[in-house]
Design a protein around this motif. Structure first.
Motif, mmCIF file in Angstrom:
data_model
loop_
_atom_site.group_PDB
_atom_site.id
_atom_site.type_symbol
_atom_site.label_atom_id
_atom_site.label_comp_id
_atom_site.label_asym_id
_atom_site.label_seq_id
_atom_site.Cartn_x
_atom_site.Cartn_y
_atom_site.Cartn_z
ATOM 1 N N ASP A 1 23.840 19.695 -3.141
ATOM 2 C CA ASP A 1 23.327 19.994 -4.476
ATOM 3 C C ASP A 1 24.223 21.006 -5.186
ATOM 4 O OD1 ASP A 1 21.317 19.360 -6.370
ATOM 5 O OD2 ASP A 1 20.393 21.322 -6.022
ATOM 6 N N ILE A 2 24.564 22.081 -4.492
ATOM 7 C CA ILE A 2 25.419 23.121 -5.077
ATOM 8 C C ILE A 2 26.826 22.579 -5.318
ATOM 9 C CG2 ILE A 2 26.532 25.345 -4.616
ATOM 10 C CD1 ILE A 2 23.974 26.164 -3.138
ATOM 11 N N CYS A 3 27.386 21.893 -4.307
ATOM 12 C CA CYS A 3 28.758 21.386 -4.436
ATOM 13 C C CYS A 3 28.874 20.373 -5.573
ATOM 14 C CB CYS A 3 29.238 20.780 -3.120
ATOM 15 S SG CYS A 3 29.546 22.026 -1.844
ATOM 16 N N GLU A 4 27.914 19.459 -5.651
ATOM 17 C CA GLU A 4 27.955 18.463 -6.729
ATOM 18 C C GLU A 4 27.890 19.150 -8.095
ATOM 19 O OE1 GLU A 4 25.863 14.290 -8.159
ATOM 20 O OE2 GLU A 4 24.924 15.446 -6.559
ATOM 21 N N THR A 5 27.043 20.150 -8.214
ATOM 22 C CA THR A 5 26.907 20.875 -9.478
ATOM 23 C C THR A 5 28.186 21.638 -9.814
ATOM 24 O OG1 THR A 5 24.526 21.090 -9.121
ATOM 25 C CG2 THR A 5 25.524 22.577 -10.727
ATOM 26 N N LEU A 6 28.751 22.330 -8.824
ATOM 27 C CA LEU A 6 29.962 23.116 -9.080
ATOM 28 C C LEU A 6 31.173 22.238 -9.378
ATOM 29 C CD1 LEU A 6 29.615 25.982 -6.435
ATOM 30 C CD2 LEU A 6 29.200 26.098 -8.903
ATOM 31 N N PHE A 7 31.216 21.029 -8.795
ATOM 32 C CA PHE A 7 32.325 20.111 -9.058
ATOM 33 C C PHE A 7 32.121 19.304 -10.337
ATOM 34 C CE2 PHE A 7 33.412 19.872 -4.280
ATOM 35 C CZ PHE A 7 34.389 20.836 -4.411
ATOM 36 N N SER A 8 30.929 19.364 -10.916
ATOM 37 C CA SER A 8 30.627 18.558 -12.104
ATOM 38 C C SER A 8 31.342 19.093 -13.343
ATOM 39 C CB SER A 8 29.111 18.534 -12.356
ATOM 40 O OG SER A 8 28.686 19.756 -12.932
ATOM 41 N N GLU A 9 31.214 18.344 -14.436
ATOM 42 C CA GLU A 9 31.843 18.749 -15.694
ATOM 43 C C GLU A 9 31.225 20.039 -16.243
ATOM 44 O OE1 GLU A 9 28.605 15.797 -16.349
ATOM 45 O OE2 GLU A 9 30.471 15.673 -15.232
ATOM 46 N N ASN A 10 30.001 20.389 -15.825
ATOM 47 C CA ASN A 10 29.373 21.623 -16.280
ATOM 48 C C ASN A 10 29.751 22.823 -15.410
ATOM 49 O OD1 ASN A 10 28.075 20.402 -18.411
ATOM 50 N ND2 ASN A 10 26.196 20.038 -17.276
ATOM 51 N N GLY A 11 30.353 22.552 -14.272
ATOM 52 C CA GLY A 11 30.774 23.643 -13.392
ATOM 53 C C GLY A 11 32.025 24.314 -13.929
ATOM 54 N N ASP A 12 32.418 25.371 -13.271
ATOM 55 C CA ASP A 12 33.605 26.122 -13.649
ATOM 56 C C ASP A 12 34.840 25.353 -13.178
ATOM 57 O OD1 ASP A 12 35.599 27.983 -14.060
ATOM 58 O OD2 ASP A 12 34.795 29.465 -12.670
ATOM 59 N N PRO A 13 35.708 24.893 -14.108
ATOM 60 C CA PRO A 13 36.893 24.121 -13.700
ATOM 61 C C PRO A 13 37.814 24.891 -12.750
ATOM 62 C CG PRO A 13 36.660 24.134 -16.098
ATOM 63 C CD PRO A 13 35.631 25.063 -15.548
ATOM 64 N N SER A 14 37.793 26.202 -12.839
ATOM 65 C CA SER A 14 38.658 26.982 -11.955
ATOM 66 C C SER A 14 38.168 26.941 -10.509
ATOM 67 C CB SER A 14 38.776 28.423 -12.439
ATOM 68 O OG SER A 14 37.563 29.107 -12.269
ATOM 69 N N PHE A 15 36.882 26.635 -10.295
ATOM 70 C CA PHE A 15 36.355 26.561 -8.929
ATOM 71 C C PHE A 15 37.044 25.446 -8.146
ATOM 72 C CE2 PHE A 15 33.300 24.643 -5.925
ATOM 73 C CZ PHE A 15 33.255 25.678 -5.011
ATOM 74 N N LYS A 16 37.137 24.278 -8.759
ATOM 75 C CA LYS A 16 37.783 23.150 -8.087
ATOM 76 C C LYS A 16 39.236 23.498 -7.753
ATOM 77 C CE LYS A 16 36.905 19.139 -9.840
ATOM 78 N NZ LYS A 16 36.942 17.881 -10.609
ATOM 79 N N LYS A 17 39.901 24.176 -8.674
ATOM 80 C CA LYS A 17 41.287 24.587 -8.437
ATOM 81 C C LYS A 17 41.369 25.581 -7.287
ATOM 82 C CE LYS A 17 42.787 23.814 -13.153
ATOM 83 N NZ LYS A 17 43.078 24.433 -14.431
ATOM 84 N N ARG A 18 40.414 26.505 -7.220
ATOM 85 C CA ARG A 18 40.410 27.479 -6.134
ATOM 86 C C ARG A 18 40.170 26.818 -4.786
ATOM 87 N NH1 ARG A 18 36.116 31.221 -7.857
ATOM 88 N NH2 ARG A 18 36.459 32.284 -5.894
ATOM 89 N N VAL A 19 39.282 25.831 -4.743
ATOM 90 C CA VAL A 19 39.053 25.085 -3.500
ATOM 91 C C VAL A 19 40.331 24.354 -3.105
ATOM 92 C CG1 VAL A 19 37.790 23.154 -2.455
ATOM 93 C CG2 VAL A 19 36.560 24.850 -3.814
#
Length: 189
Positions: A101-119
């Protein structure tokens, strides 16, 4: 008395985190206010501000938790050994499934784009360090590009998997990612 206080702090942070994730499913962080977070969590604003400076701080703390957990998982494996490499991928996929639930939300278009880059950079830094030891020095740039390619693709695969309701087991997803990473598209034949 201290453990009671700790439980209240943990509960408050948990409910704020859940409220943020619920709101992020509907809209981007820039459209979320502390007032609506507090209303959804049923806490007052002063309680919120005793834990976080604003909604962005809360999001950063949630992201940091995920990054830290992933980092600890990656550090437990030696990517140069095939069996451990697969186990590492499987553990990461299991982690994503357990926190879907958290990962899907954070990876979504509403999440912070920098998070995906940090991962991506976390996984990239770890794999490049490991892969560099098995490549000659003049192949280090190729190794870095291969790592970025594999990690970017893996994260997108996990995003789609989450959007599809995790239609495959974590082990099946780990096998797909491992095969594509190690053998490329020829593994699909």
């Amino acid at each position: 008395m201290n453990s009671k206080l700790d439980r209240r702090i943990q509960y408050t942070r948990m409910i704020l985190k859940e409220s943020l994730m619920k709101l992020l499913k509907e809209k981007p962080i820039s459209s979320i206010t502390v007032k609506e977070l507090c209303a959804l969590a049923d806490i007052n604003r002063s309680t919120f501000y005793s834990h976080y400076s604003d909604q962005y701080d809360l999001l950063t703390q949630v992201e940091e938790e995920i990054i830290q957990d992933m980092n600890e998982t990656l550090l437990n494996y030696n990517i140069n050994q095939d069996e451990e490499s697969f186990q590492m991928i499987e553990k990461i996929v299991e982690y994503v499934a357990a926190n879907s639930d958290i990962c899907e939300t954070l990876f979504s278009e509403n999440g912070d784009p920098s998070f995906k880059k940090r991962v991506m950079m976390l996984a990239h830094d770890y794999t490049v360090k490991s892969w560099m030891s098995s490549y000659p020095v003049d192949d280090s740039i190729t190794s870095e590009y291969a790592s970025l390619f594999a990690i970017s693709g893996s994260i997108h695969i996990l995003e789609i998997w989450l959007k599809n309701g995790m239609d495959k087991t974590p082990k099946e997803m780990a096998e797909i990612i491992n095969n594509l990473t190690n053998k490329g598209l020829s593994s699909l034949r």
